[in-house]
Write a protein that holds these residues in place. Structure first.
Motif, PDB file in Angstrom:
ATOM      1  N   ARG A 253       0.701  -1.054  -0.154  1.00  0.00           N
ATOM      2  CA  ARG A 253       0.031   0.145  -0.129  1.00  0.00           C
ATOM      3  C   ARG A 253       0.829   1.264   0.102  1.00  0.00           C
ATOM      4  NH1 ARG A 253      -5.089  -0.831   1.148  1.00  0.00           N
ATOM      5  NH2 ARG A 253      -5.417   1.409   2.009  1.00  0.00           N
ATOM      6  N   PRO A 254       1.554   1.663  -1.087  1.00  0.00           N
ATOM      7  CA  PRO A 254       2.403   2.738  -1.198  1.00  0.00           C
ATOM      8  C   PRO A 254       1.517   4.078  -0.738  1.00  0.00           C
ATOM      9  CG  PRO A 254       1.860   2.216  -3.370  1.00  0.00           C
ATOM     10  CD  PRO A 254       1.228   0.928  -2.516  1.00  0.00           C
ATOM     11  N   VAL A 255       2.371   4.917  -0.273  1.00  0.00           N
ATOM     12  CA  VAL A 255       1.734   6.371   0.130  1.00  0.00           C
ATOM     13  C   VAL A 255       2.256   7.227  -1.046  1.00  0.00           C
ATOM     14  CG1 VAL A 255       1.737   8.252   1.654  1.00  0.00           C
ATOM     15  CG2 VAL A 255       1.861   5.814   2.325  1.00  0.00           C
ATOM     16  N   PHE A 256       1.447   8.120  -1.683  1.00  0.00           N
ATOM     17  CA  PHE A 256       1.799   9.217  -2.489  1.00  0.00           C
ATOM     18  C   PHE A 256       2.006  10.394  -1.926  1.00  0.00           C
ATOM     19  CE2 PHE A 256       0.322   5.714  -5.189  1.00  0.00           C
ATOM     20  CZ  PHE A 256       0.971   5.854  -6.546  1.00  0.00           C
ATOM     21  N   ASP A 257       2.934  11.074  -2.196  1.00  0.00           N
ATOM     22  CA  ASP A 257       3.478  12.377  -1.446  1.00  0.00           C
ATOM     23  C   ASP A 257       3.603  13.349  -2.677  1.00  0.00           C
ATOM     24  OD1 ASP A 257       3.820  14.239   0.268  1.00  0.00           O
ATOM     25  OD2 ASP A 257       5.347  12.896   1.432  1.00  0.00           O
ATOM     26  N   ASN A 258       3.826  14.548  -2.303  1.00  0.00           N
ATOM     27  CA  ASN A 258       3.709  15.609  -2.884  1.00  0.00           C
ATOM     28  C   ASN A 258       5.255  16.523  -2.663  1.00  0.00           C
ATOM     29  OD1 ASN A 258       3.608  18.745  -3.971  1.00  0.00           O
ATOM     30  ND2 ASN A 258       2.197  17.826  -5.374  1.00  0.00           N
ATOM     31  N   PHE A 259       6.093  16.643  -3.543  1.00  0.00           N
ATOM     32  CA  PHE A 259       7.240  17.332  -3.242  1.00  0.00           C
ATOM     33  C   PHE A 259       7.681  18.496  -4.361  1.00  0.00           C
ATOM     34  CE2 PHE A 259      11.978  18.106  -2.980  1.00  0.00           C
ATOM     35  CZ  PHE A 259      12.095  18.579  -1.676  1.00  0.00           C
ATOM     36  N   ALA A 260       7.618  19.574  -4.121  1.00  0.00           N
ATOM     37  CA  ALA A 260       7.877  20.787  -5.006  1.00  0.00           C
ATOM     38  C   ALA A 260       7.093  20.750  -6.158  1.00  0.00           C
ATOM     39  CB  ALA A 260       9.510  20.584  -5.342  1.00  0.00           C
ATOM     40  N   MET A 262       5.752  18.137  -7.427  1.00  0.00           N
ATOM     41  CA  MET A 262       5.715  16.834  -7.882  1.00  0.00           C
ATOM     42  C   MET A 262       5.302  15.697  -7.353  1.00  0.00           C
ATOM     43  SD  MET A 262       7.469  17.354 -11.069  1.00  0.00           S
ATOM     44  CE  MET A 262       8.080  15.771 -11.523  1.00  0.00           C
ATOM     45  N   PRO A 263       4.587  14.680  -8.036  1.00  0.00           N
ATOM     46  CA  PRO A 263       4.231  13.647  -7.303  1.00  0.00           C
ATOM     47  C   PRO A 263       5.281  12.489  -7.041  1.00  0.00           C
ATOM     48  CG  PRO A 263       3.386  13.468  -9.556  1.00  0.00           C
ATOM     49  CD  PRO A 263       3.961  14.841  -9.454  1.00  0.00           C
ATOM     50  N   LEU A 264       5.259  12.250  -5.754  1.00  0.00           N
ATOM     51  CA  LEU A 264       6.307  11.254  -5.329  1.00  0.00           C
ATOM     52  C   LEU A 264       5.534   9.696  -4.804  1.00  0.00           C
ATOM     53  CD1 LEU A 264       8.841  13.486  -3.624  1.00  0.00           C
ATOM     54  CD2 LEU A 264       8.786  12.656  -6.041  1.00  0.00           C
ATOM     55  N   ILE A 265       6.368   8.767  -4.594  1.00  0.00           N
ATOM     56  CA  ILE A 265       5.743   7.376  -4.112  1.00  0.00           C
ATOM     57  C   ILE A 265       6.707   7.386  -2.887  1.00  0.00           C
ATOM     58  CG2 ILE A 265       5.396   5.093  -4.251  1.00  0.00           C
ATOM     59  CD1 ILE A 265       5.265   5.318  -7.342  1.00  0.00           C
ATOM     60  N   ASN A 266       6.285   7.369  -1.765  1.00  0.00           N
ATOM     61  CA  ASN A 266       7.099   7.068  -0.589  1.00  0.00           C
ATOM     62  C   ASN A 266       6.830   5.659  -0.509  1.00  0.00           C
ATOM     63  OD1 ASN A 266       7.812   7.020   2.166  1.00  0.00           O
ATOM     64  ND2 ASN A 266       7.052   9.018   2.568  1.00  0.00           N
ATOM     65  N   VAL A 267       8.210   5.057  -0.616  1.00  0.00           N
ATOM     66  CA  VAL A 267       8.422   3.697  -0.446  1.00  0.00           C
ATOM     67  C   VAL A 267       8.119   2.941   0.835  1.00  0.00           C
ATOM     68  CG1 VAL A 267      10.123   1.791  -1.021  1.00  0.00           C
ATOM     69  CG2 VAL A 267       9.910   3.768  -2.492  1.00  0.00           C
ATOM     70  N   ARG A 268       8.428   3.644   1.774  1.00  0.00           N
ATOM     71  CA  ARG A 268       8.827   2.806   2.977  1.00  0.00           C
ATOM     72  C   ARG A 268       7.832   3.476   4.342  1.00  0.00           C
ATOM     73  NH1 ARG A 268       8.262  -1.963   2.691  1.00  0.00           N
ATOM     74  NH2 ARG A 268      10.075  -1.902   1.463  1.00  0.00           N
ATOM     75  N   VAL A 270       4.760   3.548   6.405  1.00  0.00           N
ATOM     76  CA  VAL A 270       3.720   2.540   6.843  1.00  0.00           C
ATOM     77  C   VAL A 270       2.607   3.279   7.843  1.00  0.00           C
ATOM     78  CG1 VAL A 270       5.271   0.475   6.604  1.00  0.00           C
ATOM     79  CG2 VAL A 270       5.240   1.775   9.069  1.00  0.00           C
ATOM     80  N   PRO A 271       1.551   2.674   8.056  1.00  0.00           N
ATOM     81  CA  PRO A 271       0.509   3.260   8.932  1.00  0.00           C
ATOM     82  C   PRO A 271       1.008   3.680  10.399  1.00  0.00           C
ATOM     83  CG  PRO A 271      -0.380   1.458   7.847  1.00  0.00           C
ATOM     84  CD  PRO A 271       1.227   1.298   7.489  1.00  0.00           C
TER      85      PRO A 271
END
Length: 468
Positions: A253-260, A262-268, A270-271
């Motif tokens: 269940r990857p977490v999508f983030d936003n940085f500057a 740009m969409p980023l996938i936070n690899v690690r 966890v809840p």
């Protein structure tokens, strides 16, 4: 068609939620004012309560729409739905109190409001759970299907197809593949046939108008085709999803983030990285462990006497284990084996018919009664009720080199029971498989998941034959 169906289902859920909220209003009214359970209280006329019930229903529906409570649920877990329901009604409750304050409404019974809110949450969760189980059963039997087309018949596309076959309750059928290099007909392999090339996507969508979603599962080197393929799907009104070629590196269940921007996938992430989740898990651990210690005190006393009478040595066996953030601690168990003569660390693996066990020790290991002292480890903050099982430092050093991602299990507190143990992976079983289950638990943790695993553990205590 799919979007129309989703809009219809959204409207059905909203109508059902409003009906349940009003039914909760009537039930709370009867319990508070007419059942006699709370003593006799002469209320203000029911029409005033009804007005505020309708106001609250509107607030709850609006809050649910904003929070995503009425988004499509086919691929979502019930735990996610449960959390959204609770969040929606907690927020709605405070909005109602604020509205009543500004309206200078002081005659509504506070105990009635609390009862009303509690019943609304419980009844909505119950009916949604029943609906989800009914839909899953229908989908397993071939009803309420949705259809997919997979673009990419390589290893990634085939793996997605096989994973989908393990979840018939989701109700998806794959009509076929599109691929520029691979080709096979129906029945030649275990997979659906390759219907054509990537350039045939528009023709396939025109031919198979039942297709609801297109899965793009192509190797990384073909990602330049994504914009074109996605535009075709958008024009056809078909949903598009992408399976990344770096699938193996991502959590479940990857977490999508936003940085500057740009969409980023936070690899690690966890809840349990969230402070609120850690708080509720710790609260559950302390309350559950305290109740367990009180209820099992007579059993622990009987086991302690049994250990002392059946073999010489200490009642409690303490062993160093590796826990949260790789820190070591002393884990407690009732001694089930002969006491060690030397001070050398025993690094042997417990096996079936292990000669080191005592007869009484065999019984308490088989029934997991030897694990009861670990509730004190939980109260001390060294362990959790549910989590990956802790291992000895000797094996941690051994496995960290041999098993990929082994050390990730130490991102959370170890548990008395865990997802791997509930799946039967106890005793002399595959370490690789245990880690797979542990990582799934870490990446998909919810409080409901913990409660479910506790119930499974209680059932398995007397039936699991892999514990020795």
């Amino acid at each position: 068609m799919l979007r129309k169906n989703q809009q219809f289902l959204t409207q059905v859920y909203m109508v059902a939620d409003m009906a349940v909220i009003q039914a909760s209003f009537l039930l709370a009214w009867w319990l508070r004012f007419e059942s006699g359970l709370f003593g006799f209280v002469y209320p203000i006329p029911i029409k005033y309560y009804l007005v505020w019930s309708l106001v609250y229903g509107a607030i709850a529906l609006l809050t649910g729409l904003i929070s995503g409570l009425y988004s499509p649920k086919r691929r979502k877990r019930f735990a996610d739905d449960f959390i959204r329901v609770v969040q929606t009604h907690v927020i709605g409750f405070f909005l109602l109190l604020g509205t009543m304050y500004f309206a200078k409404e002081i005659n509504i019974s506070r105990s009635y409001l609390f009862l009303y809110m509690a019943l609304s949450v419980v009844l909505i969760v119950l009916y949604r759970y029943v609906v989800k189980q009914v839909l899953r059963t229908m989908r397993r039997r071939g009803y309420n299907k949705q259809y997919m087309l997979i673009v990419g018949a390589g290893a990634l596309g085939r793996r997605f197809y096989l994973n989908l076959q393990h979840h018939p309750e989701l109700g998806y059928d794959v009509v076929g593949f599109l691929d520029d290099e691979l080709d096979w007909k129906k029945g030649q392999t275990e997979y659906p046939e390759v219907l054509g090339k990537l350039d045939d996507l528009q023709a396939m969508l025109d031919r198979f108008r039942i297709i609801d979603e297109v899965i793009l599962a192509m190797p990384y080197g073909h990602s330049d085709r994504y914009p074109e393929l996605m535009e075709i799907c958008e024009r056809a009104g078909v949903h598009t999803m992408i399976v990344p070629d770096y699938y193996d590196f991502l959590p479940t269940r990857p977490v999508f983030d936003n940085f500057a921007g740009m969409p980023l996938i936070n690899v690690r992430e966890v809840p349990l990285d969230l402070a609120a989740n850690r708080f509720f898990k710790r609260l559950f651990d302390v309350v559950f462990a305290a109740i367990a210690v009180i209820l099992t005190s007579p059993i622990m006393l009987a086991v302690a006497i049994g250990v002392k009478l059946t073999s010489p040595g200490p009642v409690i066996f303490k062993q160093e284990r590796v826990g949260f953030n790789r820190r070591t601690f002393q884990m407690y168990k009732f001694r089930s084996m002969q006491a060690q003569v030397s001070d050398d660390e025993d690094t042997g693996w417990t096996t079936e018919n292990d000669p080191r066990r005592t007869k009484f020790g065999t019984f308490i290991r088989r029934t997991s009664l030897d694990e009861l002292p670990q509730f004190f480890n939980v109260l001390l903050g060294q362990m959790s009720v549910v989590g990956p099982r802790p291992e000895r430092p000797h094996y941690v050093e051994l496995f960290r080199e041999r098993i990929p991602n082994y050390m990730l299990k130490h991102h959370v507190h170890p548990g008395i029971t865990g997802y791997a143990q509930c799946a039967g992976l106890r005793g002399d079983t595959s370490i690789e498989k245990r880690i797979e289950y542990d990582l799934f638990y870490i990446e998909n943790w919810t409080l409901l998941f913990d409660i479910r695993l506790v119930f499974i553990t209680v059932y398995k205590m007397l039936t699991d034959r892999n514990a020795y």
